[in-house]
Design a protein around this motif. Structure first.
Motif, PDB file in Angstrom:
ATOM      1  N   UNK A   1      42.244  68.586  17.987  1.00  0.00           N
ATOM      2  CA  UNK A   1      41.780  69.018  16.369  1.00  0.00           C
ATOM      3  C   UNK A   1      41.541  67.841  15.455  1.00  0.00           C
ATOM      4  N   UNK A   2      40.334  67.894  15.142  1.00  0.00           N
ATOM      5  CA  UNK A   2      39.841  66.508  14.648  1.00  0.00           C
ATOM      6  C   UNK A   2      40.605  65.876  13.544  1.00  0.00           C
ATOM      7  N   UNK A   3      41.402  66.770  12.568  1.00  0.00           N
ATOM      8  CA  UNK A   3      42.217  66.378  11.630  1.00  0.00           C
ATOM      9  C   UNK A   3      43.196  65.622  12.173  1.00  0.00           C
ATOM     10  N   UNK A   4      43.941  66.214  13.172  1.00  0.00           N
ATOM     11  CA  UNK A   4      44.991  65.586  13.719  1.00  0.00           C
ATOM     12  C   UNK A   4      44.769  64.150  14.525  1.00  0.00           C
ATOM     13  N   UNK A   5      43.603  64.283  15.031  1.00  0.00           N
ATOM     14  CA  UNK A   5      42.921  62.993  15.824  1.00  0.00           C
ATOM     15  C   UNK A   5      42.877  61.874  14.671  1.00  0.00           C
ATOM     16  N   UNK A   6      42.579  62.275  13.677  1.00  0.00           N
ATOM     17  CA  UNK A   6      42.059  61.563  12.477  1.00  0.00           C
ATOM     18  C   UNK A   6      43.589  60.922  12.149  1.00  0.00           C
ATOM     19  N   UNK A   7      44.542  61.765  12.033  1.00  0.00           N
ATOM     20  CA  UNK A   7      45.950  61.317  11.602  1.00  0.00           C
ATOM     21  C   UNK A   7      46.442  60.060  12.701  1.00  0.00           C
ATOM     22  N   UNK A   8      46.401  60.617  13.973  1.00  0.00           N
ATOM     23  CA  UNK A   8      46.816  59.669  14.920  1.00  0.00           C
ATOM     24  C   UNK A   8      45.884  58.359  14.860  1.00  0.00           C
ATOM     25  N   UNK A   9      44.708  58.368  14.683  1.00  0.00           N
ATOM     26  CA  UNK A   9      43.875  56.960  14.671  1.00  0.00           C
ATOM     27  C   UNK A   9      44.239  56.420  13.442  1.00  0.00           C
ATOM     28  N   UNK A  10      44.720  57.095  12.175  1.00  0.00           N
ATOM     29  CA  UNK A  10      44.999  56.627  11.147  1.00  0.00           C
ATOM     30  C   UNK A  10      46.289  55.676  11.246  1.00  0.00           C
ATOM     31  N   UNK A  11      47.379  56.350  12.029  1.00  0.00           N
ATOM     32  CA  UNK A  11      48.617  55.810  12.196  1.00  0.00           C
ATOM     33  C   UNK A  11      48.690  54.535  13.067  1.00  0.00           C
TER      34      UNK A  11
ATOM     35  N   UNK B   1      35.932  59.207  19.181  1.00  0.00           N
ATOM     36  CA  UNK B   1      36.573  60.043  20.442  1.00  0.00           C
ATOM     37  C   UNK B   1      36.123  61.589  20.109  1.00  0.00           C
ATOM     38  N   UNK B   2      35.641  62.359  21.315  1.00  0.00           N
ATOM     39  CA  UNK B   2      35.109  63.594  21.161  1.00  0.00           C
ATOM     40  C   UNK B   2      36.323  64.606  21.347  1.00  0.00           C
ATOM     41  N   UNK B   3      36.392  65.245  20.279  1.00  0.00           N
ATOM     42  CA  UNK B   3      37.504  66.337  20.279  1.00  0.00           C
ATOM     43  C   UNK B   3      37.322  67.394  21.359  1.00  0.00           C
ATOM     44  N   UNK B   4      36.081  67.547  21.817  1.00  0.00           N
ATOM     45  CA  UNK B   4      35.713  68.503  22.899  1.00  0.00           C
ATOM     46  C   UNK B   4      36.522  68.287  24.023  1.00  0.00           C
ATOM     47  N   UNK B   5      36.743  66.958  24.538  1.00  0.00           N
ATOM     48  CA  UNK B   5      37.392  66.662  25.883  1.00  0.00           C
ATOM     49  C   UNK B   5      38.675  67.254  25.623  1.00  0.00           C
ATOM     50  N   UNK B   6      39.454  66.994  24.464  1.00  0.00           N
ATOM     51  CA  UNK B   6      40.876  67.348  24.421  1.00  0.00           C
ATOM     52  C   UNK B   6      40.973  68.696  24.571  1.00  0.00           C
ATOM     53  N   UNK B   7      39.864  69.272  23.908  1.00  0.00           N
ATOM     54  CA  UNK B   7      40.186  71.001  23.819  1.00  0.00           C
ATOM     55  C   UNK B   7      39.703  71.425  25.116  1.00  0.00           C
ATOM     56  N   UNK B   8      38.852  70.883  25.891  1.00  0.00           N
ATOM     57  CA  UNK B   8      38.767  71.312  27.375  1.00  0.00           C
ATOM     58  C   UNK B   8      39.865  71.294  28.371  1.00  0.00           C
ATOM     59  N   UNK B   9      40.558  70.106  27.931  1.00  0.00           N
ATOM     60  CA  UNK B   9      41.821  69.589  28.671  1.00  0.00           C
ATOM     61  C   UNK B   9      43.253  70.351  28.251  1.00  0.00           C
ATOM     62  N   UNK B  10      42.981  70.780  27.174  1.00  0.00           N
ATOM     63  CA  UNK B  10      44.261  71.496  26.515  1.00  0.00           C
ATOM     64  C   UNK B  10      44.552  72.995  27.203  1.00  0.00           C
ATOM     65  N   UNK B  11      44.232  73.216  28.165  1.00  0.00           N
ATOM     66  CA  UNK B  11      44.374  74.488  28.789  1.00  0.00           C
ATOM     67  C   UNK B  11      45.188  74.166  30.253  1.00  0.00           C
ATOM     68  N   UNK B  12      45.927  74.630  30.603  1.00  0.00           N
ATOM     69  CA  UNK B  12      46.662  74.266  32.114  1.00  0.00           C
ATOM     70  C   UNK B  12      45.721  74.650  33.112  1.00  0.00           C
ATOM     71  N   UNK B  13      45.127  75.705  32.927  1.00  0.00           N
ATOM     72  CA  UNK B  13      44.094  76.065  34.345  1.00  0.00           C
ATOM     73  C   UNK B  13      43.115  75.065  34.417  1.00  0.00           C
ATOM     74  N   UNK B  14      42.499  74.791  33.226  1.00  0.00           N
ATOM     75  CA  UNK B  14      41.307  73.785  33.300  1.00  0.00           C
ATOM     76  C   UNK B  14      41.770  72.609  33.849  1.00  0.00           C
ATOM     77  N   UNK B  15      42.968  72.175  33.210  1.00  0.00           N
ATOM     78  CA  UNK B  15      43.630  70.852  33.905  1.00  0.00           C
ATOM     79  C   UNK B  15      43.731  70.936  35.148  1.00  0.00           C
ATOM     80  N   UNK B  16      44.058  71.991  35.736  1.00  0.00           N
ATOM     81  CA  UNK B  16      44.239  72.162  36.920  1.00  0.00           C
ATOM     82  C   UNK B  16      43.236  71.938  38.009  1.00  0.00           C
ATOM     83  N   UNK B  17      42.055  72.575  37.242  1.00  0.00           N
ATOM     84  CA  UNK B  17      40.459  72.398  37.901  1.00  0.00           C
ATOM     85  C   UNK B  17      40.214  70.940  37.938  1.00  0.00           C
TER      86      UNK B  17
END
Lengths: 108, 108
Positions: free
Chosen positions: B11-21, A1-17
């Motif tokens: 955050x990749x480490x946290x994503x890894x933790x979740x996948x691990x759990x 799973x690509x972390x960039x997707x989560x980063x991009x969505x981890x901001x309320x304005x962007x999630x709104x967009x």
DNA sequence: ATTTATTATTCCATACAAGGAATATTCAGA
DNA sequence: TCTGAATATTCCTTGTATGGAATAATAAAT
């Protein structure tokens, strides 16, 4: 799973967009107006979303039309598959684990 | 949709933790060892995950056992529902939108 | 009571994200 | 070619996240 997707969505304005673009493509100005954002920040957020592959742009005269790209969200959907299987089974295998620990203890 | 979930997973480490759990509950030390992380940062990441409701803790003697909580991921799953509907239909309604723009143009 | 194992917390330094304001860029139209 | 509309970019400042190192806290065991 690509972390960039989560980063991009981890901001309320962007999630709104993203949620807004669910109703169809929009220009930068329309997005800024509907979400009551300044134009520069709207452009910046759209760039982040674009870098994450969540939106794509098409130019029409002056305007730039942004719309959603399904791929990252499909990947997210796929990632969730592993977890759906567990939900049905039983996500909190805590009891099992505690028993194992207990077993270890009695073996000492 | 709660942005905290995305932040926690961004955050990749946290994503890894979740996948691990996903494979079952683990103690802090086990997580740190399997992911080759230092113990303090592991604890810190677990705190972030805990604040986001993605994990829960149970204490067993010295150890603290962390395991997944399904709720935030289920919420994520639910959020994706809106998008799944669109994928089947056609996410890129760009052509439609361009036609609308074209229509507006000819009306000017 | 002291030691040891496990985990959490603090302090510090650095890097990164975000908004505001101003400016640059691009394109259409007169 | 000049103007105006739409969008992107830059600069600056501030806040926040992260890792490393050290230390504190807790519980079991001797």
């Amino acid at each position: 799973m690509n972390v960039q997707t989560f980063s991009a969505l981890a901001e309320s304005n962007r999630l709104d967009i993203v949620d807004l673009l669910l109703d169809g493509p929009l220009s930068v100005g329309e997005i800024a107006q509907k979400l009551e954002l300044n134009q520069p920040q709207t452009s910046k957020h759209l760039r982040v979303l674009s870098n994450a592959g969540l939106v794509e742009v098409h130019q029409v005269a002056n305007r730039r039309i942004y719309n959603l790209r399904p791929e990252p969200l499909q990947e997210l959907d796929k990632w969730l598959d592993s977890y759906r299987r567990i939900w049905e089974a039983r996500m909190d295998r805590l009891d099992d684990y505690l028993n194992v620990l207990q077993g270890k203890k009695t073996l000492n």
